[in-house]
Structure formats: structure tokens, C-alpha cells
Write a protein that holds these residues in place. Structure first.
Motif, mmCIF file in Angstrom:
data_model
loop_
_atom_site.group_PDB
_atom_site.id
_atom_site.type_symbol
_atom_site.label_atom_id
_atom_site.label_comp_id
_atom_site.label_asym_id
_atom_site.label_seq_id
_atom_site.Cartn_x
_atom_site.Cartn_y
_atom_site.Cartn_z
ATOM 1 N N LEU A 52 0.825 -1.200 0.000
ATOM 2 C CA LEU A 52 0.000 0.000 0.000
ATOM 3 C C LEU A 52 0.862 1.253 0.000
ATOM 4 O O LEU A 52 1.843 1.354 0.735
ATOM 5 N N SER A 53 0.506 2.197 -0.868
ATOM 6 C CA SER A 53 1.243 3.456 -0.943
ATOM 7 C C SER A 53 0.282 4.561 -1.348
ATOM 8 O O SER A 53 -0.917 4.332 -1.519
ATOM 9 N N THR A 54 0.811 5.760 -1.531
ATOM 10 C CA THR A 54 -0.017 6.885 -1.969
ATOM 11 C C THR A 54 -0.025 7.026 -3.488
ATOM 12 O O THR A 54 -0.639 7.958 -4.014
ATOM 13 N N GLU A 55 0.637 6.138 -4.205
ATOM 14 C CA GLU A 55 0.677 6.218 -5.665
ATOM 15 C C GLU A 55 -0.713 6.035 -6.258
ATOM 16 O O GLU A 55 -1.517 5.250 -5.735
ATOM 17 N N PRO A 56 -1.020 6.741 -7.337
ATOM 18 C CA PRO A 56 -2.321 6.533 -8.010
ATOM 19 C C PRO A 56 -2.382 5.148 -8.634
ATOM 20 O O PRO A 56 -1.352 4.575 -9.020
ATOM 21 N N HIS A 57 -3.572 4.601 -8.724
ATOM 22 C CA HIS A 57 -3.757 3.264 -9.272
ATOM 23 C C HIS A 57 -4.477 3.326 -10.619
ATOM 24 O O HIS A 57 -5.255 4.233 -10.887
ATOM 25 N N ALA A 58 -4.195 2.377 -11.458
ATOM 26 C CA ALA A 58 -4.905 2.188 -12.731
ATOM 27 C C ALA A 58 -4.821 3.406 -13.643
ATOM 28 O O ALA A 58 -5.756 3.710 -14.379
ATOM 29 N N GLU A 59 -3.718 4.112 -13.607
ATOM 30 C CA GLU A 59 -3.518 5.217 -14.550
ATOM 31 C C GLU A 59 -2.958 4.674 -15.861
ATOM 32 O O GLU A 59 -2.285 3.647 -15.897
ATOM 33 N N SER A 60 -3.226 5.386 -16.939
ATOM 34 C CA SER A 60 -2.692 4.980 -18.235
ATOM 35 C C SER A 60 -1.181 5.187 -18.266
ATOM 36 O O SER A 60 -0.613 5.937 -17.456
ATOM 37 N N GLN A 61 -0.530 4.520 -19.198
ATOM 38 C CA GLN A 61 0.918 4.685 -19.351
ATOM 39 C C GLN A 61 1.260 6.127 -19.707
ATOM 40 O O GLN A 61 2.274 6.659 -19.249
ATOM 41 N N GLU A 62 0.402 6.751 -20.498
ATOM 42 C CA GLU A 62 0.639 8.147 -20.887
ATOM 43 C C GLU A 62 0.582 9.071 -19.676
ATOM 44 O O GLU A 62 1.412 9.970 -19.526
ATOM 45 N N ARG A 63 -0.374 8.841 -18.785
ATOM 46 C CA ARG A 63 -0.511 9.679 -17.591
ATOM 47 C C ARG A 63 0.663 9.458 -16.641
ATOM 48 O O ARG A 63 1.183 10.408 -16.042
ATOM 49 N N THR A 64 1.083 8.210 -16.510
ATOM 50 C CA THR A 64 2.244 7.901 -15.672
ATOM 51 C C THR A 64 3.495 8.565 -16.222
ATOM 52 O O THR A 64 4.317 9.114 -15.469
ATOM 53 N N ALA A 65 3.636 8.552 -17.548
ATOM 54 C CA ALA A 65 4.788 9.191 -18.180
ATOM 55 C C ALA A 65 4.754 10.706 -17.965
ATOM 56 O O ALA A 65 5.801 11.336 -17.759
ATOM 57 N N LEU A 66 3.565 11.286 -17.994
ATOM 58 C CA LEU A 66 3.423 12.724 -17.762
ATOM 59 C C LEU A 66 3.877 13.085 -16.349
ATOM 60 O O LEU A 66 4.587 14.081 -16.148
ATOM 61 N N ARG A 67 3.475 12.281 -15.388
ATOM 62 C CA ARG A 67 3.926 12.513 -14.014
ATOM 63 C C ARG A 67 5.458 12.429 -13.937
ATOM 64 O O ARG A 67 6.098 13.240 -13.252
ATOM 65 N N GLN A 68 6.024 11.462 -14.630
ATOM 66 C CA GLN A 68 7.472 11.293 -14.580
ATOM 67 C C GLN A 68 8.192 12.482 -15.196
ATOM 68 O O GLN A 68 9.208 12.943 -14.669
ATOM 69 N N VAL A 69 7.675 13.000 -16.298
ATOM 70 C CA VAL A 69 8.274 14.189 -16.925
ATOM 71 C C VAL A 69 8.241 15.363 -15.953
ATOM 72 O O VAL A 69 9.227 16.099 -15.814
ATOM 73 N N THR A 70 7.114 15.535 -15.269
ATOM 74 C CA THR A 70 6.990 16.629 -14.298
ATOM 75 C C THR A 70 8.013 16.478 -13.188
ATOM 76 O O THR A 70 8.687 17.447 -12.796
ATOM 77 N N ARG A 71 8.168 15.265 -12.676
ATOM 78 C CA ARG A 71 9.135 15.030 -11.601
ATOM 79 C C ARG A 71 10.563 15.293 -12.061
ATOM 80 O O ARG A 71 11.372 15.855 -11.316
ATOM 81 N N GLU A 72 10.862 14.893 -13.288
ATOM 82 C CA GLU A 72 12.220 15.104 -13.799
ATOM 83 C C GLU A 72 12.543 16.589 -13.932
ATOM 84 O O GLU A 72 13.663 17.021 -13.631
ATOM 85 N N ILE A 73 11.576 17.364 -14.393
ATOM 86 C CA ILE A 73 11.786 18.820 -14.489
ATOM 87 C C ILE A 73 12.035 19.402 -13.101
ATOM 88 O O ILE A 73 12.936 20.227 -12.906
#
Length: 388
Positions: free
Chosen positions: A2-23
Motif C-alpha cells: 500500500l502506498s499513496t501512488e495513483p492506481h490504474a492510470e494509463s501509461q501516458e498519464r504515468t509518463a506525464l507525471r514522470q516528466v513533471t518530476r524530472e523537471i
């Protein structure tokens, strides 16, 4: 696990989050975010990076100069920004609102601003609230008169975030008289350049959201070209109202980001901090408040996700957006309080981000609309008599 990560998100949405974190990792580390908050500075380098990446342009379609994202994309990006620096997320939402205003079909030449706002080249703010008109915008006193092709504006706006950095403030002003029972008529939205003698900006120093740049804006014969009208004359409130569902669900996303960051920080701390020969996270008195927080956090996220689904499918979402904002903000206030208690004095230390999350979470209870007013709107939509 169990974590605070969102569940059942699309790969595109997950990638968007990752881009934001990298910036954020490149331009605004966790330590830099705390320093930025402490100084009350606008993270201009990070803002430009968000513009270059296309993240600032999510609110508008590509043919209009944006990057063509969905409401869900904006929610995910907002949440990630709020995890690092909630003030930045507030400014991000404001910029997105500016772009949504500029996509109104009735916008003329002023719509040319949209690509510049999307790239970060132009920063836009909103001048809506006044000393005597906040929740009740119809009580505003700012006036605008059209004389020889120029709008002349007089009035005062307050609680205006991003105003110090803004090249233009979108000001809601009365341009035409209206009967007392039709006060929403005659209000217009005008893009007012800030670099002129008629516009004075004064910083208001808040305990929370310090880096959002909250200000008072004084308009003393401020000038704007006739073409600066956003949408139709006299229908400014309608233009704003059309974007309120999105604004409120994005406000909920800010709360989710704050709550998630605070919860993650507390969970990490109680696993390491020892007392009586073992981690304090092994103590039931510490575990139960954090367990409650995890359950409530995921319930709030589910409500936000449901609201996003309604908006993206074109369904009516006024009350759902209000409920998402209400539940997310109230939940986050509880989460941050429990998280700070779990960390004890360390949660209040300037070197800890917890104290920033604690302060910033308070603003979400009454911004961009108070939770008390949200409750009124929900009750009225449920068929109860209007209480105001």
C-alpha cells in the motif's frame, strides 16, 4: 504494498507525471523548494522549463497554441507540482485558467496571447476578488469605461496570486449597468497590461503559499486597448463560470499533492525514528492516525478521479467538482495535522517540508472558494432552499 501512488492510470498519464518530476528534480530540488518558499520567490527557471516542455500549455488545444492535454493530465501535473512546492501548483492552475479564458470563441485579437502564456513567455494573473467582493463577485466595485478605443479601469483587487510576475492581469470589471436582480450582467473580463503607471501592485505576505506571490492590485485609470476584451462585453462572469468546474478539481489536486507529500514524509520518518528500542512506527498510537490518513487519502483521490471522468465525458459536474474540492481539502488538513504530530518537533522545524505543507494546506480550505460556500452550493443542488 500500500502506498499513496495513483492506481490504474494509463501509461501516458504515468509518463506525464514522470516528466513533471524530472523537471522538478533538475530545476527545483526539495531543498530548493524550501528555500524558495522561505524567501517567497517565484521559481522563474522552473516556470520556463515547464513552458518549454509543454506542461504549461496543457489547458489549450494544439491548434490554439497549447499542447492539447486533458483535464486529467492537468490534474496529474498539478498534483506532482504541489508535492514539491504547493505555491508553484497554485500559479500553474492560474496560468491554465488564463488559457481557458482565451479559448472562448468570442475572443478576438487578445487570443494571440494564448501561445505566449502556454510557453511561459507571458505570465497572466487574475484580478477577481476585491476587499468587499470575494465569494460574492457580484458585489465588485471595479469599473471600466470605453473611451476612444481604450478601456479606463478604476478599482482595487486583492488576494491576487502571481500578480508581481504577471505581464497582464485579467480583470473582472463592471462595464455596463445592470438591474439589482441581474447583477451578473454587465461584467466584462479585460486583459490589462501591468507595465503602466495606472497599475500598482503590492505584495501581501501570507503565512502559507508564500511563493505564490499574493498581491493587491490598484487600478487608477489603468488603460487597456479595446481589443483586450476577453469574450463578449458584459458576459465576463459567464466565461469564468464555464471554467469553475476545472478550477475546483485542480484545487482538489493541489490538496492531494500536499496530503500525499506530507503522508509520505511522515511514513518515512516513523520507520526510522526510534524510541523505547524500536521504530515509533511500531507503536499503535502512531500507526492508527496514519492508517486513517491513508484510507481517507485514497477515498479523496477516488472522488477527484470520478469528477475528472465526468468533466472529460462532457457531463454536468458543478456539484461533483465542489465535492472533490471540499473533501480533498478537508482530508488534507487532517492528514497534515496527523503527519506533523507523528513527527513531533521535527515536523515544525524549518528544515522539514512538513511545516510548509501544514501552512499551505490551510489556504485550500477557503481558496479559490470557501468550503462553507461549497456546502451551500451542494445543498442547493440537492434541492434544499438557498441559504444566502
Amino acid at each position: 504494498m500500500l502506498s499513496t501512488e495513483p492506481h490504474a492510470e494509463s501509461q501516458e498519464r504515468t509518463a506525464l507525471r514522470q516528466v513533471t518530476r524530472e523537471i522538478l528534480d533538475r530545476h527545483l530540488s526539495a531543498e530548493s523548494a524550501l528555500q524558495t518558499d522561505r524567501a517567497g520567490d517565484f521559481p522563474s527557471t522552473t516556470w520556463r522549463a515547464l513552458g518549454e516542455s509543454g506542461l504549461l500549455g496543457i489547458a489549450a488545444d494544439e491548434e490554439l497554441g497549447g499542447s492539447g492535454g486533458t483535464v486529467g493530465d492537468a490534474v496529474a501535473t498539478t498534483e506532482e507540482l504541489a508535492r514539491r512546492l504547493p505555491s508553484l501548483a497554485v500559479d500553474y492552475v492560474l496560468s491554465g485558467m488564463a488559457m481557458r479564458m482565451l479559448t472562448d470563441p468570442a475572443c478576438g485579437a487578445i487570443s494571440a496571447l494564448l501561445p505566449q502564456v502556454a510557453s511561459g513567455e507571458v505570465v497572466g494573473s487574475f484580478g477577481l476578488s476585491e476587499p468587499g467582493a470575494g465569494t460574492d463577485l457580484l458585489g465588485l466595485r471595479t469599473r471600466a469605461e470605453l473611451v476612444d478605443g481604450q478601456w479606463h479601469l478604476h478599482g482595487q483587487k486583492t488576494w491576487i496570486s502571481l500578480a508581481e510576475e504577471a505581464s497582464v492581469v485579467f480583470v473582472l470589471a463592471r462595464t455596463d449597468p445592470a438591474p439589482e436582480d441581474r447583477r451578473a450582467r454587465g461584467l466584462s473580463l479585460i486583459a490589462v497590461p501591468t507595465d503602466q503607471p495606472g497599475v500598482q501592485v503590492r505584495r501581501v505576505h501570507l503565512a502559507g503559499m508564500r511563493a505564490a506571490g499574493t498581491c493587491e492590485v490598484f487600478l487608477d485609470d489603468a488603460l487597456a486597448p479595446e481589443a483586450s476584451l476577453v469574450g463578449e462585453r458584459g458576459k465576463g462572469l459567464r466565461i469564468i463560470s464555464q471554467a469553475l468546474d476545472v478550477e475546483r478539481v485542480l484545487a482538489a489536486a493541489i490538496s492531494l499533492g500536499i496530503g500525499r507529500a506530507a503522508l509520505d514524509l511522515a511514513l518515512a520518518y516513523v520507520k526510522e525514528r526510534e524510541a523505547f528500542g524500536r521504530p515509533i512506527g511500531a507503536l499503535q498510537a502512531v500507526q492508527h492516525p496514519l492508517a486513517d490518513s491513508l484510507a481517507e487519502f485514497h477515498a479523496a483521490r477516488a472522488l477527484v478521479d470520478a469528477c475528472v471522468t465526468r468533466i472529460e465525458s462532457g457531463e454536468q459536474a458543478i456539484s461533483y467538482a465542489g465535492m472533490a474540492k471540499l473533501v480533498a481539502s478537508e482530508t488534507t488538513a487532517r492528514i497534515v495535522d496527523r503527519a506533523m504530530r507523528a513527527m513531533g518537533a521535527m515536523g515544525l522545524a524549518e528544515e522539514s517540508a512538513m511545516q510548509m505543507y501544514f501552512r499551505d494546506a490551510r489556504l485550500q480550505l477557503f481558496s479559490p472558494i470557501s468550503n462553507e460556500m461549497i456546502r451551500n452550493l451542494i445543498a442547493e443542488d440537492a434541492g434544499l432552499p438557498r441559504s444566502y
